[in-house]
Motif scaffolding. Structure first.
Motif, PDB file in Angstrom:
ATOM      1  N   ILE A   1       0.810  -1.216   0.000  1.00  0.00           N
ATOM      2  CA  ILE A   1       0.000   0.000   0.000  1.00  0.00           C
ATOM      3  C   ILE A   1       0.848   1.274   0.000  1.00  0.00           C
ATOM      4  O   ILE A   1       0.538   2.236  -0.694  1.00  0.00           O
TER       5      ILE A   1
ATOM      6  N   GLN B   1     -11.816   3.163   3.970  1.00  0.00           N
ATOM      7  CA  GLN B   1     -12.444   3.046   2.655  1.00  0.00           C
ATOM      8  C   GLN B   1     -13.927   3.390   2.771  1.00  0.00           C
ATOM      9  O   GLN B   1     -14.631   2.879   3.649  1.00  0.00           O
TER      10      GLN B   1
ATOM     11  N   LEU C   1     -10.283   5.688  -1.071  1.00  0.00           N
ATOM     12  CA  LEU C   1      -9.477   5.037  -0.042  1.00  0.00           C
ATOM     13  C   LEU C   1      -8.514   6.059   0.553  1.00  0.00           C
ATOM     14  O   LEU C   1      -7.759   6.716  -0.176  1.00  0.00           O
TER      15      LEU C   1
ATOM     16  N   TYR D   1      -7.098   5.399  -6.371  1.00  0.00           N
ATOM     17  CA  TYR D   1      -7.959   4.829  -5.317  1.00  0.00           C
ATOM     18  C   TYR D   1      -9.264   5.607  -5.201  1.00  0.00           C
ATOM     19  O   TYR D   1      -9.887   5.626  -4.137  1.00  0.00           O
TER      20      TYR D   1
ATOM     21  N   ASN E   1      -8.965   1.499  -7.424  1.00  0.00           N
ATOM     22  CA  ASN E   1      -8.877   0.399  -6.467  1.00  0.00           C
ATOM     23  C   ASN E   1      -9.834   0.611  -5.300  1.00  0.00           C
ATOM     24  O   ASN E   1      -9.956   1.722  -4.776  1.00  0.00           O
TER      25      ASN E   1
ATOM     26  N   LEU F   1     -10.669  -1.119  -1.492  1.00  0.00           N
ATOM     27  CA  LEU F   1     -10.268  -2.050  -0.433  1.00  0.00           C
ATOM     28  C   LEU F   1     -11.526  -2.811  -0.013  1.00  0.00           C
ATOM     29  O   LEU F   1     -12.288  -2.363   0.838  1.00  0.00           O
TER      30      LEU F   1
ATOM     31  N   TYR G   1      -9.949  -6.315   4.586  1.00  0.00           N
ATOM     32  CA  TYR G   1      -8.650  -5.967   5.164  1.00  0.00           C
ATOM     33  C   TYR G   1      -7.445  -6.495   4.377  1.00  0.00           C
ATOM     34  O   TYR G   1      -6.337  -6.024   4.556  1.00  0.00           O
TER      35      TYR G   1
ATOM     36  N   LEU H   1      -7.813  -5.986  -2.532  1.00  0.00           N
ATOM     37  CA  LEU H   1      -8.091  -4.831  -3.368  1.00  0.00           C
ATOM     38  C   LEU H   1      -8.740  -5.304  -4.660  1.00  0.00           C
ATOM     39  O   LEU H   1      -8.423  -6.382  -5.168  1.00  0.00           O
TER      40      LEU H   1
ATOM     41  N   THR I   1      -1.931 -10.796   0.947  1.00  0.00           N
ATOM     42  CA  THR I   1      -2.871  -9.964   0.196  1.00  0.00           C
ATOM     43  C   THR I   1      -3.412 -10.704  -1.020  1.00  0.00           C
ATOM     44  O   THR I   1      -2.869 -11.727  -1.462  1.00  0.00           O
TER      45      THR I   1
ATOM     46  N   GLN J   1      -5.143  -9.207  -4.808  1.00  0.00           N
ATOM     47  CA  GLN J   1      -5.598  -8.094  -5.631  1.00  0.00           C
ATOM     48  C   GLN J   1      -6.293  -8.648  -6.869  1.00  0.00           C
ATOM     49  O   GLN J   1      -5.739  -9.482  -7.587  1.00  0.00           O
TER      50      GLN J   1
END
Length: 885
Positions: free
Chosen positions: A468, A479, A520, A536, A627, A629, A632, A635, A688, A690
């Protein structure tokens, strides 16, 4: 002299012929179907028989009448129909006589070893008392024992493999598809019989040329239940610090019907199930209102495959009011108002592995969650339902705020997240129909919907700094997302009916406007939000218009029904995002033909086959580029055009029954093949995920086969059920720049029975065995296989007069390759005393006698395997008193 005799003879013949008239006619039922071999009697005014005949297979008859009798009548009768007399008028020589259906009075057949069913046309009648036991409380308890009827864990009722479209009480739809409260609250003693209505058509003007394939249930209440207020009040308490209270009042008079209840508990009973609309998905699909679900979530693990009364830590209250008033048999108003307020907790530990050809990604987490969902729904309906006029208007307002608070540890990093969502939804559904003497009909329909779903997600501290914030520490992320939506669907249709042919021409339009606003923020050291930039942010406006013309053609006969439709639609989409500086449009002309054929292969069985071709377009959730979120660790964004798909679908159904022998059998097969122009590309790490939607042609194939059977075994006094379902799917996943073609195979076997050992002992058993296999076609090492057996048995025993004992045990056994086997056994006991004098049941419940407090389970999805350990409700002892009135 000879010539005089001949002349006299000829004059006699002329006088006999000229003194007679021929009366012709046709006998049909209320659906205009001819009634063959009906008895037709010609009677004098005094009731004397003058002549008689029978109709041919086309329902036609011919009678000779003498003119000496100026007034006389025709009397027509046939088994299964009400007798009818028609007065003959001298100026009318041809008659159309319509007979109304009636129950068939046949000699009584006594079956010593079990209950019996009766049929009347498309209606099957179960006598409730034939299937009920003394331990049963509600009509839902009895429905589970009726052959051919299935009640799922969520309360959904099916008949011979097909979900019901409506549940009526004495012919009235009080609950409007949210019928769980009725099956759980209405005492079985208040229901005289349960009727299964095949080809259910609630609109009266459409019954004559009925093309419906819906199935409905009608609860026919007893005369006693129609006279007064009935219901119950319950109060219960126990350890550890549990309570269960409630009040339900019902009335089923001809003009006034209601089912109203107040309930609260913290014993794991999910009262939100009382508010489930079982056919909502089909309804929204019909009106084409396809707004996306919430964009944000807490990213929680799936719920373990256990009954909710073992897993749900709750503190819930619900008010549910359903009231119907009938001004006449044709005009009614209805109000359905409900409010739910709940507080739930959940604690679990989970580890997950995602397998790729070159690597395996792993993460583990612990979550301690609190949920605070609320649901408010108000619905008002007016229904005017005559033979030639129909008006139905439904106004709905929904408000559903929900908050989620989470403390979690992911890969040894502790964090918190707070999620807030507030969904507000308003809709009005209007339908008006008019039928003319020529059997032609017009229909006007209008649906309007306005909704908003603001969402906020806060995550602290700042996770995944490399992902990030360029490896720089920060305090957290915030977000927000908002999607106000307006949608309307309107059309007019005209129907022509000629003999067995029905033509319907429908033309209209629908329109959708949406505005997606998301951003975001990064939370810095002073707890102030700081925008992460245009990558974002979304400020996307979307407009979609659809103009459509749909000709429908139906041919309906006694043994055959053919339906064919050729919908044409012209689709116009415009969208732009001022934050990204782009603007696009799309125009498409689609032709989506569909065809179905139904063959009545016997009095009680049929075949149904259908085919459809569907072009469809995606929505606003396919094209936003900033993007979001979504939780947690995830993305999501897009870098592709609007999703376009082409789908070919085939289905076949065989439905068989022998009602008198209580045999029910159903089988179905479905196949679909979809070609899409986009695919979701995932970049996965240990922490993560995405997702980016990219342009790449993709195909999805699915096939499933299902068969089920139900039989009442008279010698054993047992209702027996068996079923099998096999499903197969092929699809692609694009993960870490690698295209993986997957195939999923699932086979499910079901077995169950409910038997009366004696007047005092009843035994039931239900087993479900599921085999799941997921693997890649190109990479042999990626394979997940899980087998699971779930079985439950219950013994009910009448210990003493008005004392009842229920013992039950449930086993969940899971086997997964390369993992240890998991096996759990739960035992429960219920002891009930029925205090007849005070109409009160006093119960002692002890659940989970083994005091199992943790439950491990395995979840399989494509190339992902998750193992979870959940905290569940331990031993619970509850004393409850229920007063019936």
């Amino acid at each position: 002299m000879k010539y005089l005799l001949i002349l006299y003879f000829l004059l006699g013949i002329c006088n006999a012929v000229c003194g007679q008239i021929v009366i012709e006619g046709k006998v049909i039922d209320s659906l205009s179907k001819p009634i063959g071999f009906a008895s037709v009697l010609l009677k004098s005014t005094e009731g004397g028989l003058l002549n008689f005949t029978r109709t041919n297979d086309k329902g036609e008859f011919k009678l000779i009448s003498k003119t000496e009798t100026p007034l006389y009548s025709i009397e027509v009768s046939s088994i299964g129909y009400q007798k009818k007399s028609v007065l003959i008028k001298s100026e009318i020589k041809s008659y159309i006589i319509i007979l109304k259906g009636s129950t068939i009075d046949l000699p009584t057949v006594v079956v010593k070893n079990g209950p019996s069913l009766t049929t009347n046309g498309d209606t099957l009648n179960y006598k409730t008392s034939d299937f009920a036991d003394k331990q049963d409380r509600s009509i839902g308890d009895v429905l589970k024992k009726m052959p051919g009827i299935e009640v799922a864990d969520n309360g959904k009722v099916s008949y011979n493999g097909k979900g019901i479209s409506n549940l009526y009480v004495d012919g009235d739809n009080i609950l409007d598809d949210k019928y769980n409260i009725a099956t759980k609250a209405i005492p079985h003693g208040a229901v005289d019989k349960v009727q299964v209505i095949e080809k259910d058509q609630p609109i009266k003007m459409l019954r004559k040329n009925n093309t419906s394939d819906d199935v409905a249930l009608n609860l026919v209440t007893t005369d006693k239940a129609k006279l007064k207020l009935i219901g119950d009040a319950k109060v219960g308490g126990g350890m550890p610090e549990n309570f269960d209270v409630g009040f339900t009042g019902m009335m089923f008079k001809r003009k006034v019907k209601f089912i109203n209840s107040l309930k609260a508990n913290n014993v794991g009973e999910n009262l939100a199930n009382d508010l489930i609309s079982h056919n909502l998905t089909d309804y929204l699909k019909g009106v084409e209102n396809n707004r996306p679900d919430n964009f944000l979530s807490a990213g929680l693990s799936s719920v373990p495959m256990l009954p909710q009364n073992r897993t749900l830590f709750n503190n819930v209250g619900v008010a549910n009011f359903n009231n119907l008033y009938k001004f006449s048999d044709d005009l009614s108003v209805k109000a359905n108002i409900s409010y739910l307020n709940d507080s739930q907790t959940q604690f679990y530990q989970r580890s997950s592995e995602t397998y790729l050809s070159q690597d395996t990604f792993k993460y583990s987490e612990t979550q301690d969650n609190r949920f605070k969902p609320q649901k408010l729904r108000t619905q008002f309906n007016i229904n005017w339902n005559e033979e030639n006029n129909y008006l139905n208007n439904t106004l709905v307002l929904d408000y559903a705020p929900e908050k989620v608070y989470s403390n979690f540890i992911i890969n040894n990093v502790a964090a918190i997240q707070n999620l807030s969502q507030k969904t507000l939804n308003f809709s009005n559904d209007l339908s008006w129909r008019k039928k003319f003497k020529s059997e032609q009909m017009i229909n006007f329909y209008s649906y309007i919907n306005s909704s908003n779903q603001p969402e906020n997600l806060l995550v602290k501290p700042g996770l995944n700094q490399a992902f990030i914030n360029n490896n720089q520490p920060y305090n957290g992320l915030f977000q927000n997302a908002d999607l106000p939506t307006f949608f309307t669907n309107n059309y007019a249709s005209f129907t022509l009916v000629k003999d067995k042919f029905i033509q319907t021409y429908k033309a209209g339009f629908n329109y959708q406007n949406q505005s997606l606003n998301t951003q975001l923020y990064q939370i810095l050291g002073n707890d102030q939000p700081n925008s992460l930039g245009e990558n974002y942010i979304n400020q996307l406006n979307w407009n979609k218009t659809k103009l459509f013309l749909e000709p429908n053609y139906d041919y309906v006969s006694d043994k055959f029904k053919l339906s064919f439709a050729i919908p044409f639609s012209y689709n116009i989409i415009d969208y732009k995002d001022v934050s990204k500086g782009f603007e696009n449009s799309l125009n498409r002309l689609f032709i989506n033909p569909k065809f179905s054929a139904k063959i009545q292969s016997g009095i009680e069985n049929y075949f149904l086959a259908s085919y459809s071709f569907m072009n469809s377009l995606g929505g606003i959730n396919d094209i936003y580029q900033g993007n979001i979120l979504t939780n947690y660790r995830s993305l999501s964004s897009n870098n592709s055009p609007i999703n376009e798909s082409r789908t070919n679908s085939f289905s076949g159904v065989f439905n068989y029954r022998k009602a008198i022998e209580m045999v029910f059998l159903n089988a179905s097969v479905n196949y679909s093949n979809s070609i899409l122009n986009t695919i979701s590309s995932y970049q996965i790490t240990d922490n993560t995920q995405q997702r980016i939607q990219i342009p790449l042609e993709n195909s999805i194939q699915s096939f499933d086969f299902k068969i089920g059977a139900s039989k009442y075994l008279f010698p054993l006094k047992t209702t027996f059920n068996i079923g099998f379902k096999s499903s197969f799917s092929k699809f692609n996943q694009f993960q870490n720049n690698e295209l993986l073609p997957f195939s999923n195979i699932s086979n499910t076997y079901n077995l169950g029975f409910d038997t009366k050992i004696s007047k005092k002992i009843n035994v039931s058993y239900k087993a479900n065995y599921n085999h799941n296999l997921s693997k890649t076609v190109s990479v042999k090492d990626i394979k997940n296989k899980v087998n699971q057996l779930n079985q439950k048995g219950t013994l009910s025993y009448n210990l003493l007069n008005n004392v009842y004992l229920n013992l039950s045990a449930e086993q969940i056994y899971t086997q997964q390759s390369s993992q240890k086997d998991l096996s759990y056994v739960f035992a429960d006991v219920n002891l009930k005393y029925r205090w007849v004098k005070f109409k009160t049941d006093i119960e002692l419940n002890a659940n989970n006698l083994g005091n199992i407090k943790t439950f491990e389970t395995v979840f399989v999805s494509s190339n992902s395997l998750s193992k979870g350990q959940y905290q569940i409700l331990g031993r619970m002892v509850l004393i409850k008193a229920a007063f019936n009135f």
